[in-house]
Design a protein around this motif. Structure first.
Motif, PDB file in Angstrom:
ATOM      1  N   THR A   1     -19.485  -1.604  -5.988  1.00 51.26           N
ATOM      2  CA  THR A   1     -18.352  -1.538  -5.285  1.00 51.26           C
ATOM      3  C   THR A   1     -17.069  -1.524  -6.410  1.00 51.26           C
ATOM      4  OG1 THR A   1     -16.441  -2.387  -3.651  1.00 51.26           O
ATOM      5  CG2 THR A   1     -17.928  -3.873  -4.569  1.00 51.26           C
ATOM      6  N   ARG A   2     -15.917  -0.964  -6.197  1.00 47.76           N
ATOM      7  CA  ARG A   2     -14.657  -0.853  -6.921  1.00 47.76           C
ATOM      8  C   ARG A   2     -13.623  -1.861  -6.500  1.00 47.76           C
ATOM      9  NH1 ARG A   2     -10.176   2.949  -5.603  1.00 47.76           N
ATOM     10  NH2 ARG A   2     -10.002   3.292  -7.620  1.00 47.76           N
ATOM     11  N   TRP A   3     -14.018  -2.206  -5.384  1.00 47.80           N
ATOM     12  CA  TRP A   3     -13.025  -3.485  -4.562  1.00 47.80           C
ATOM     13  C   TRP A   3     -13.617  -4.761  -4.757  1.00 47.80           C
ATOM     14  CZ3 TRP A   3     -11.436   0.098  -0.072  1.00 47.80           C
ATOM     15  CH2 TRP A   3     -10.508   1.000  -0.449  1.00 47.80           C
ATOM     16  N   CYS A   4     -12.880  -5.800  -4.550  1.00 47.70           N
ATOM     17  CA  CYS A   4     -13.459  -7.154  -4.265  1.00 47.70           C
ATOM     18  C   CYS A   4     -12.241  -7.584  -3.589  1.00 47.70           C
ATOM     19  CB  CYS A   4     -13.913  -7.897  -5.478  1.00 47.70           C
ATOM     20  SG  CYS A   4     -14.410  -9.493  -5.034  1.00 47.70           S
ATOM     21  N   PHE A   5     -12.372  -8.130  -2.318  1.00 49.86           N
ATOM     22  CA  PHE A   5     -11.175  -8.721  -1.424  1.00 49.86           C
ATOM     23  C   PHE A   5     -11.004 -10.166  -1.616  1.00 49.86           C
ATOM     24  CE2 PHE A   5      -8.987  -9.136   2.714  1.00 49.86           C
ATOM     25  CZ  PHE A   5      -7.946  -8.224   2.211  1.00 49.86           C
ATOM     26  N   THR A   6      -9.823 -10.703  -1.601  1.00 46.97           N
ATOM     27  CA  THR A   6      -9.765 -12.147  -1.369  1.00 46.97           C
ATOM     28  C   THR A   6      -9.708 -12.566   0.006  1.00 46.97           C
ATOM     29  OG1 THR A   6      -8.447 -11.973  -3.529  1.00 46.97           O
ATOM     30  CG2 THR A   6      -8.184 -14.059  -2.068  1.00 46.97           C
TER      31      THR A   6
ATOM     32  N   ASN B   1     -21.473 -12.386   7.028  1.00 47.92           N
ATOM     33  CA  ASN B   1     -22.373 -11.523   6.105  1.00 47.92           C
ATOM     34  C   ASN B   1     -21.343 -10.719   5.102  1.00 47.92           C
ATOM     35  OD1 ASN B   1     -24.703 -12.137   7.508  1.00 47.92           O
ATOM     36  ND2 ASN B   1     -24.470 -10.149   9.092  1.00 47.92           N
ATOM     37  N   VAL B   2     -20.259 -10.513   5.568  1.00 51.16           N
ATOM     38  CA  VAL B   2     -19.343  -9.660   4.633  1.00 51.16           C
ATOM     39  C   VAL B   2     -18.854 -10.694   3.293  1.00 51.16           C
ATOM     40  CG1 VAL B   2     -18.571  -8.031   6.522  1.00 51.16           C
ATOM     41  CG2 VAL B   2     -17.331 -10.262   6.098  1.00 51.16           C
ATOM     42  N   LEU B   3     -18.687 -11.970   3.831  1.00 54.43           N
ATOM     43  CA  LEU B   3     -18.282 -12.922   2.780  1.00 54.43           C
ATOM     44  C   LEU B   3     -19.611 -13.435   1.590  1.00 54.43           C
ATOM     45  CD1 LEU B   3     -16.564 -15.758   4.886  1.00 54.43           C
ATOM     46  CD2 LEU B   3     -15.637 -14.278   3.306  1.00 54.43           C
ATOM     47  N   LYS B   4     -20.548 -12.891   2.066  1.00 51.29           N
ATOM     48  CA  LYS B   4     -21.752 -12.830   1.114  1.00 51.29           C
ATOM     49  C   LYS B   4     -22.083 -11.460   0.183  1.00 51.29           C
ATOM     50  CE  LYS B   4     -24.377 -16.334   3.895  1.00 51.29           C
ATOM     51  NZ  LYS B   4     -25.569 -16.803   4.604  1.00 51.29           N
ATOM     52  N   SER B   5     -21.151 -10.450   0.702  1.00 51.61           N
ATOM     53  CA  SER B   5     -21.474  -9.177   0.269  1.00 51.61           C
ATOM     54  C   SER B   5     -20.684  -9.022  -1.125  1.00 51.61           C
ATOM     55  CB  SER B   5     -21.053  -8.115   1.249  1.00 51.61           C
ATOM     56  OG  SER B   5     -19.643  -8.254   1.472  1.00 51.61           O
ATOM     57  N   PRO B   6     -21.280  -7.990  -1.682  1.00 46.07           N
ATOM     58  CA  PRO B   6     -20.429  -7.590  -3.004  1.00 46.07           C
ATOM     59  C   PRO B   6     -18.744  -7.413  -2.860  1.00 46.07           C
ATOM     60  CG  PRO B   6     -22.388  -6.396  -2.940  1.00 46.07           C
ATOM     61  CD  PRO B   6     -22.192  -7.095  -1.552  1.00 46.07           C
ATOM     62  N   LEU B   7     -18.226  -7.180  -1.377  1.00 43.27           N
ATOM     63  CA  LEU B   7     -16.976  -6.920  -1.047  1.00 43.27           C
ATOM     64  C   LEU B   7     -16.002  -8.257  -1.551  1.00 43.27           C
ATOM     65  CD1 LEU B   7     -17.052  -4.930   1.861  1.00 43.27           C
ATOM     66  CD2 LEU B   7     -16.624  -3.944  -0.296  1.00 43.27           C
ATOM     67  N   PHE B   8     -16.677  -9.636  -1.484  1.00 43.27           N
ATOM     68  CA  PHE B   8     -16.113 -10.834  -1.309  1.00 43.27           C
ATOM     69  C   PHE B   8     -16.512 -11.597  -2.507  1.00 43.27           C
ATOM     70  CE2 PHE B   8     -14.824  -9.510   2.814  1.00 43.27           C
ATOM     71  CZ  PHE B   8     -13.646  -9.962   3.081  1.00 43.27           C
ATOM     72  N   GLU B   9     -17.309 -11.133  -3.368  1.00 45.75           N
ATOM     73  CA  GLU B   9     -18.326 -12.122  -4.444  1.00 45.75           C
ATOM     74  C   GLU B   9     -17.198 -11.842  -5.808  1.00 45.75           C
ATOM     75  OE1 GLU B   9     -22.704 -12.612  -2.856  1.00 45.75           O
ATOM     76  OE2 GLU B   9     -22.196 -11.631  -4.562  1.00 45.75           O
ATOM     77  N   ALA B  10     -16.162 -12.795  -5.602  1.00 51.29           N
ATOM     78  CA  ALA B  10     -15.321 -12.257  -6.942  1.00 51.29           C
ATOM     79  C   ALA B  10     -15.982 -12.783  -8.356  1.00 51.29           C
ATOM     80  CB  ALA B  10     -13.922 -13.105  -6.577  1.00 51.29           C
ATOM     81  N   GLU B  11     -16.731 -13.861  -8.344  1.00 56.87           N
ATOM     82  CA  GLU B  11     -17.281 -14.206  -9.697  1.00 56.87           C
ATOM     83  C   GLU B  11     -18.238 -12.864 -10.291  1.00 56.87           C
ATOM     84  OE1 GLU B  11     -18.944 -17.955 -10.181  1.00 56.87           O
ATOM     85  OE2 GLU B  11     -17.327 -18.794  -9.353  1.00 56.87           O
ATOM     86  N   ARG B  12     -19.105 -12.338  -9.316  1.00 56.12           N
ATOM     87  CA  ARG B  12     -19.812 -11.104  -9.742  1.00 56.12           C
ATOM     88  C   ARG B  12     -19.125  -9.895  -9.953  1.00 56.12           C
ATOM     89  NH1 ARG B  12     -24.866  -8.764  -5.922  1.00 56.12           N
ATOM     90  NH2 ARG B  12     -23.155  -8.933  -4.534  1.00 56.12           N
ATOM     91  N   PHE B  13     -17.996  -9.726  -9.222  1.00 58.74           N
ATOM     92  CA  PHE B  13     -17.377  -8.439  -9.494  1.00 58.74           C
ATOM     93  C   PHE B  13     -16.408  -8.683 -10.674  1.00 58.74           C
ATOM     94  CE2 PHE B  13     -13.365  -6.016  -9.214  1.00 58.74           C
ATOM     95  CZ  PHE B  13     -13.955  -4.863  -8.690  1.00 58.74           C
ATOM     96  N   ALA B  14     -15.777  -9.940 -11.186  1.00 56.89           N
ATOM     97  CA  ALA B  14     -15.045 -10.136 -12.306  1.00 56.89           C
ATOM     98  C   ALA B  14     -16.060  -9.825 -13.541  1.00 56.89           C
ATOM     99  CB  ALA B  14     -14.591 -11.465 -12.297  1.00 56.89           C
TER     100      ALA B  14
END
Length: 668
Positions: free
Chosen positions: A451-456, A636-649
């Motif tokens: 994903t190009r996004w990661c939500f807080t 489920n969404v909190l465990k998804s790439p959309l919310f995994e800030a460390e992995r996205f960073a």
């Protein structure tokens, strides 16, 4: 003045050693609009008497009239050395500093002008403008009020006061001030335009159009009025007509970045023609490459073992960009990167306060010209400059045309190409920017994994309710997107859904519904297709907590198209509400594809309008499935790439290193 010149010439012939005679003659000639001859006499007076303050003052005025502002400042300074209380020199010098873009020096000199002439209403007005540019709303309002108190019919001050109140969000008071301006001067086009724009913001589109038309009739070359008129047409769903007026504004003012950006942005609301959108964006890029004052081709990036990453945005606050950015910034490895914020908007809030410490430098740039901002970024030694706005409000894309950083990248806040040849990269992902669509971008597409996004995750106590249909006995579809996305094409498809499920309801929430006018016009759009208003609930702006709670009234979200949802869709998923999306062939029309793919709900992605209708109906047939999905979705969404800030960073950091390595390899 002609007779005065003859008299002074005669006295000069009698006494050529008297400096004051040359001074007076020079001043009189100046009134006859003969600046070169005036300068000859004024400079002769200074040769005879080097400390003649009034001569320096008038030479400064001539320099200012010729827009030679640096020279004017020099002459006014000489006046003040001789006569430190010369209030008019302070005032005129302030104006010259203002025209040079030196806001702080202008402010100091206006203050001095007022110190020595407390009733100088123009100095108060101009000082208010400076404070306005600096984002100091309270001080600007105070100055405009003082100008009005000194001169009750000061139309410019009334208009400026309206602008300051508008920026502060006090729309009702701003309307009052604009109306007072118009009462003093009925043909004041700027006030008519400003009044129309505020009414547009408040959703009073019909009235807004009336004032914007008046502004354009009074001042046919008023590009800003045509731009705001086009914005109003967008608000009422007339996107294609709006682009005609954006073009008109651009024809009047070819360097009008705001109108170009508005046109590019609006194309995303209704057009499926990706080739045309790309062409329009590239046209913008070419224009602003031509209009830039300089171009940087060499760089001295600061080196302390870290990459300097600059972010340019007006949305470092409670805004969709801020919501996506906060957790990512918190997770960036500070040992590898120094982060710089270049903020284009004076608004700050609690989110701003939370993220400020994550930046090495927080630089407000909202009052500075593009060339000044480009110089600042270049001097800061930024390695990678990131645009977070694209063609949305508050952008500073023309700054990127200067190429102030060796690597420039578009990310996050926009949903198409910028069109700038100087923008090196656009950050995408496998879903929104599949490789076969690379020709849609003037930038090189660099795809982040997943994903190009990661939500807080919202820091709010917003509980997920049980499925509304189980207690209501009917399905409620919903959409919380900007009303401008709800085109006639979208409504036609939604009508099919509502007709197929005869007892279903539709819940729409958007800031535009604060206006009764917009509610009525929206109900009428559905009524014209046979859907009674009793089936359509319309809700306006609310606090974020109330907004999130409104999802507890919705069973299934219907995503608009071709401009699909972003923030609203993620927030809906977090609140347990899935959505049906129509997969298109562009970044903006594939945002829903990316979101649903990343939360493992690909079966909610439709391939056509017919498929969209079928899926919306199909998922209503099993309330137990919907209920279970709702209860599990947040976890489920909190465990998804959309919310995994460390992995996205980490993925983002790798992208920055890749960009920088590519740049360095090219240099060698």
């Amino acid at each position: 003045y002609g007779m005065a010149v003859e008299y002074y010439d005669a006295t000069i012939n009698l006494k050529p050693e008297v400096a004051e005679f040359y001074l007076n003659c020079g001043v009189a000639i100046g009134h006859l609009l003969k600046p070169d001859l005036s300068l000859t006499y004024l400079k002769k007076s200074l040769i005879l008497k080097p400390f003649l303050a009034l001569a320096f003052y008038n030479v400064g005025n001539i320099s200012s009239d010729r827009e030679q502002n640096e020279a004017a400042v020099t002459y006014y300074k000489r006046v003040l050395i001789i006569k430190p209380t010369h209030w008019s020199a302070f005032y005129n010098m302030a104006n010259s500093h203002r025209d040079l873009g030196d806001t702080n020096s202008a402010m100091g000199n206006y203050v001095n002008a007022i110190r020595y002439k407390p009733d100088h209403f123009n100095a108060y007005n101009n000082l208010g403008v400076v404070f306005y540019k600096l984002g100091r709303s309270c001080e600007s309002v105070s100055c405009f009020n003082k100008a009005i108190a000194l001169t009750p019919d000061h139309t410019e001050a009334y208009n400026n006061l309206g602008n300051a109140l508008k920026r502060a969000g006090d729309y009702k008071k701003s309307i009052t001030k604009y109306k007072q301006t118009i009462m003093c001067r009925a043909d004041y086009a700027q006030a008519l335009n400003n009044l129309g724009d505020v009414l547009r913001i408040l959703g009073q589109s019909v009235t807004a159009i009336t004032f914007l038309k008046k502004a354009a009739i009074i001042k046919p070359d008023y590009a800003e009025a045509y731009n705001n008129f086009a914005n109003t047409l967008v608000d009422v769903g007339k996107h294609e007509m709006a682009n005609i007026f954006y073009d008109h504004a651009i024809a009047i003012k070819p360097s009008y970045a705001g109108a170009y950006s508005n046109k590019n942005c609006v194309l995303n609301y209704y057009s499926w023609d990706t080739d045309n959108k790309t062409r329009e964006a590239i046209r913008f890029g070419c224009i602003f490459s031509q209009h830039r004052k300089k171009y940087f081709s060499s760089y001295k990036c600061k080196s302390n073992g870290k990459l300097r990453i600059g972010f340019v945005s007006g949305d470092f606050r409670s805004h969709p960009v801020g919501y996506f950015l906060e957790a990512v910034l918190s997770s960036i490895d500070q040992s590898q990167f120094d982060l710089f914020a270049y903020t284009t908007d004076p608004q700050e809030d609690e989110l701003s306060k939370r993220i400020k410490p994550l930046f090495c430098e927080w630089r407000p740039i909202f009052w500075q010209g593009d060339d000044v901002v480009a110089d600042l970024i270049h001097t800061d030694g930024i390695n990678i400059l990131v645009d977070l706005s694209g063609h949305t409000a508050g952008n500073r894309l023309p700054v990127f045309a200067y190429k102030p950083a060796p690597v420039q990248v578009a990310w996050l806040g926009y949903f198409s190409t910028t069109g700038l040849n100087e923008m090196d990269y656009l950050l995408g992902d496998p879903y929104v920017t599949p490789p076969e669509n690379d020709q849609q971008f003037s930038e090189k597409v660099l795809r982040l994994p997943q994903t190009r996004w990661c939500f807080t995750a919202p820091d709010l106590d917003a509980a997920v309710s049980k499925l509304p249909a189980q207690k209501n006995g009917y399905i409620t579809f919903g959409c919380f997107n900007n009303l401008a996305k709800i085109t006639d094409e979208v409504i036609e498809v939604w009508i099919e859904v509502l007709n197929e499920l005869g007892n279903s309801q539709l819940f729409l929430k958007a800031k535009q519904f604060n206006s009764d006018e917009r509610k009525v016009s929206t109900w009428e759009r559905f009524l014209s297709k046979g859907i009674k208003s009793e089936r359509i609930t319309l809700e306006g702006w609310s606090t974020r907590a109330q907004y999130l709670a409104s999802y507890n009234n919705v069973d299934i979200v219907l995503d608009p198209f071709p401009f699909t949802g972003g923030t609203t869709s993620v927030e809906g998923l977090w609140m347990g509400v899935p959505f049906v999306t129509l997969a298109g062939n562009s970044l903006v029309s594939r945002q829903g594809v990316s979101l649903l793919s990343n939360v493992n709900l690909p079966n909610w992605i439709a391939s056509s309008k017919d498929d969209y209708v079928k899926k919306a109906i199909y998922f209503t047939s099993d309330l137990d499935y919907l209920s279970n999905l709702r209860s599990e979705l947040r976890e489920n969404v909190l465990k998804s790439p959309l919310f995994e800030a460390e992995r996205f960073a980490n993925n983002l950091e790798n992208a920055y290193h890749t960009m920088w390595d590519n740049y360095q390899n090219k240099q060698t």
